[in-house]
Design a protein around this motif. Structure first.
Motif, PDB file in Angstrom:
ATOM      1  N   UNK A 164       7.768   9.217 -13.261  1.00  0.00           N
ATOM      2  CA  UNK A 164       8.074   7.785 -13.141  1.00  0.00           C
ATOM      3  C   UNK A 164       6.937   6.985 -13.767  1.00  0.00           C
ATOM      4  N   UNK A 165       7.291   5.968 -14.530  1.00  0.00           N
ATOM      5  CA  UNK A 165       6.284   5.262 -15.322  1.00  0.00           C
ATOM      6  C   UNK A 165       5.556   4.179 -14.510  1.00  0.00           C
ATOM      7  N   UNK A 166       4.291   4.462 -14.250  1.00  0.00           N
ATOM      8  CA  UNK A 166       3.393   3.509 -13.616  1.00  0.00           C
ATOM      9  C   UNK A 166       2.054   3.554 -14.346  1.00  0.00           C
ATOM     10  N   UNK A 167       1.397   2.405 -14.397  1.00  0.00           N
ATOM     11  CA  UNK A 167       0.021   2.389 -14.846  1.00  0.00           C
ATOM     12  C   UNK A 167      -0.858   2.808 -13.672  1.00  0.00           C
ATOM     13  N   UNK A 168      -1.653   3.839 -13.859  1.00  0.00           N
ATOM     14  CA  UNK A 168      -2.601   4.264 -12.841  1.00  0.00           C
ATOM     15  C   UNK A 168      -3.940   3.587 -13.124  1.00  0.00           C
ATOM     16  N   UNK A 203       0.850  -1.193   0.000  1.00  0.00           N
ATOM     17  CA  UNK A 203       0.000   0.000   0.000  1.00  0.00           C
ATOM     18  C   UNK A 203       0.886   1.243   0.000  1.00  0.00           C
ATOM     19  N   UNK A 204       0.644   2.132  -0.949  1.00  0.00           N
ATOM     20  CA  UNK A 204       1.414   3.365  -1.076  1.00  0.00           C
ATOM     21  C   UNK A 204       0.750   4.477  -0.257  1.00  0.00           C
ATOM     22  N   UNK A 205       1.517   5.069   0.646  1.00  0.00           N
ATOM     23  CA  UNK A 205       1.020   6.171   1.473  1.00  0.00           C
ATOM     24  C   UNK A 205       1.963   7.351   1.343  1.00  0.00           C
ATOM     25  N   UNK A 206       1.506   8.415   0.688  1.00  0.00           N
ATOM     26  CA  UNK A 206       2.284   9.644   0.560  1.00  0.00           C
ATOM     27  C   UNK A 206       1.787  10.603   1.635  1.00  0.00           C
ATOM     28  N   UNK A 236      12.899   2.050  -5.074  1.00  0.00           N
ATOM     29  CA  UNK A 236      12.880   1.067  -3.999  1.00  0.00           C
ATOM     30  C   UNK A 236      12.130  -0.208  -4.333  1.00  0.00           C
ATOM     31  N   UNK A 237      11.174  -0.110  -5.268  1.00  0.00           N
ATOM     32  CA  UNK A 237      10.351  -1.272  -5.623  1.00  0.00           C
ATOM     33  C   UNK A 237      10.177  -1.315  -7.141  1.00  0.00           C
ATOM     34  N   UNK A 238      11.268  -1.632  -7.863  1.00  0.00           N
ATOM     35  CA  UNK A 238      11.218  -1.595  -9.334  1.00  0.00           C
ATOM     36  C   UNK A 238      10.249  -2.614  -9.935  1.00  0.00           C
ATOM     37  N   UNK A 289       7.935  13.157  -6.652  1.00  0.00           N
ATOM     38  CA  UNK A 289       9.151  12.716  -5.967  1.00  0.00           C
ATOM     39  C   UNK A 289       8.928  11.386  -5.260  1.00  0.00           C
ATOM     40  N   UNK A 290       7.763  11.227  -4.669  1.00  0.00           N
ATOM     41  CA  UNK A 290       7.460   9.982  -3.959  1.00  0.00           C
ATOM     42  C   UNK A 290       7.393   8.806  -4.921  1.00  0.00           C
ATOM     43  N   UNK A 291       6.819   9.027  -6.101  1.00  0.00           N
ATOM     44  CA  UNK A 291       6.753   7.950  -7.094  1.00  0.00           C
ATOM     45  C   UNK A 291       8.143   7.613  -7.629  1.00  0.00           C
TER      46      UNK A 291
END
Length: 203
Positions: free
Chosen positions: A124-128, A48-51, A92-94, A84-86
């Motif tokens: 940073x490349x992520x699928x949302x 779970x991502x928490x910013x 940290x989690x490629x 920055x968080x992404x």
């Protein structure tokens, strides 16, 4: 949509965005329910991502801790700007390819989003993944209350949209004077005009 995503990815490829808000609480419950059904032998915690904002309500922090334990979460905690968080998440989690989000089209800058939207090219490349895009404020509260899903206690005190302590207040549309003559607030689920959802926010 979450079921479809589960067919296409391993759970290790995914993380769910969770900041303690009502939309993310719905999202987390849906994600957890599908993951338990589709991956019954999965023993690891769910990412779970928490910013974290600069000034977090203690009630939000407490609820996040409770949810972490209830839903078996590995909290990936970051501070500062989302971009920055992404970037830190990617370093940290490629292995994480997609972030499941509780965004709705009524959220700021979100009306253009689709169910599956890649981050912009300079991010940073992520699928949302956005399962709740077409949910309304009313849908969110019907889901939470009909299933008796726990949610942050601030919503019972007139807060309808949660940010940080320095930009969030109870919604003025929920004000009333109680029998003692004291200014009070109805709970968030009683808000009639959904367009007023963010009227307790400075930003």
């Amino acid at each position: 949509m979450i079921v479809k995503l589960a067919h296409l990815n391993r759970l290790d490829d995914l993380c769910v965005g969770f900041n303690g808000g009502k939309d993310c609480t719905v999202l987390l419950h849906l994600f957890y329910s599908v993951a338990k059904k589709k991956f019954p032998v999965h023993k690891d915690k769910y990412k779970a991502l928490y910013i974290k904002s600069k000034s977090v309500f203690p009630e939000v922090e407490k609820f996040i801790q409770i949810s972490r334990d209830n839903y078996s979460l590995e909290m990936l905690n970051y501070h500062g700007r989302i971009k920055d968080s992404l970037t830190e998440l990617k370093k940290g989690h490629p292995g994480i390819k997609a972030v499941i989000m509780g965004t709705r089209k009524t959220d700021p800058y979100s009306c253009h989003l689709e169910s599956f939207s890649m981050t912009d090219a300079d991010w940073p490349q992520f699928m949302r993944v956005n399962p709740l895009l077409n949910w309304s404020y009313k849908h969110i509260w019907q889901f939470l209350r009909s299933l008796n899903i726990p949610y942050c206690s601030l919503y019972d005190r007139g807060y309808t949209s949660l940010g940080s302590m320095n930009n969030t207040h109870p919604n003025p549309h929920l004000q009333y004077i109680d029998d003692r003559g004291i200014l009070s607030y109805h709970p968030a689920h009683t808000l009639v005009n959904e367009n007023s959802e963010r009227h307790g926010r400075n930003t």
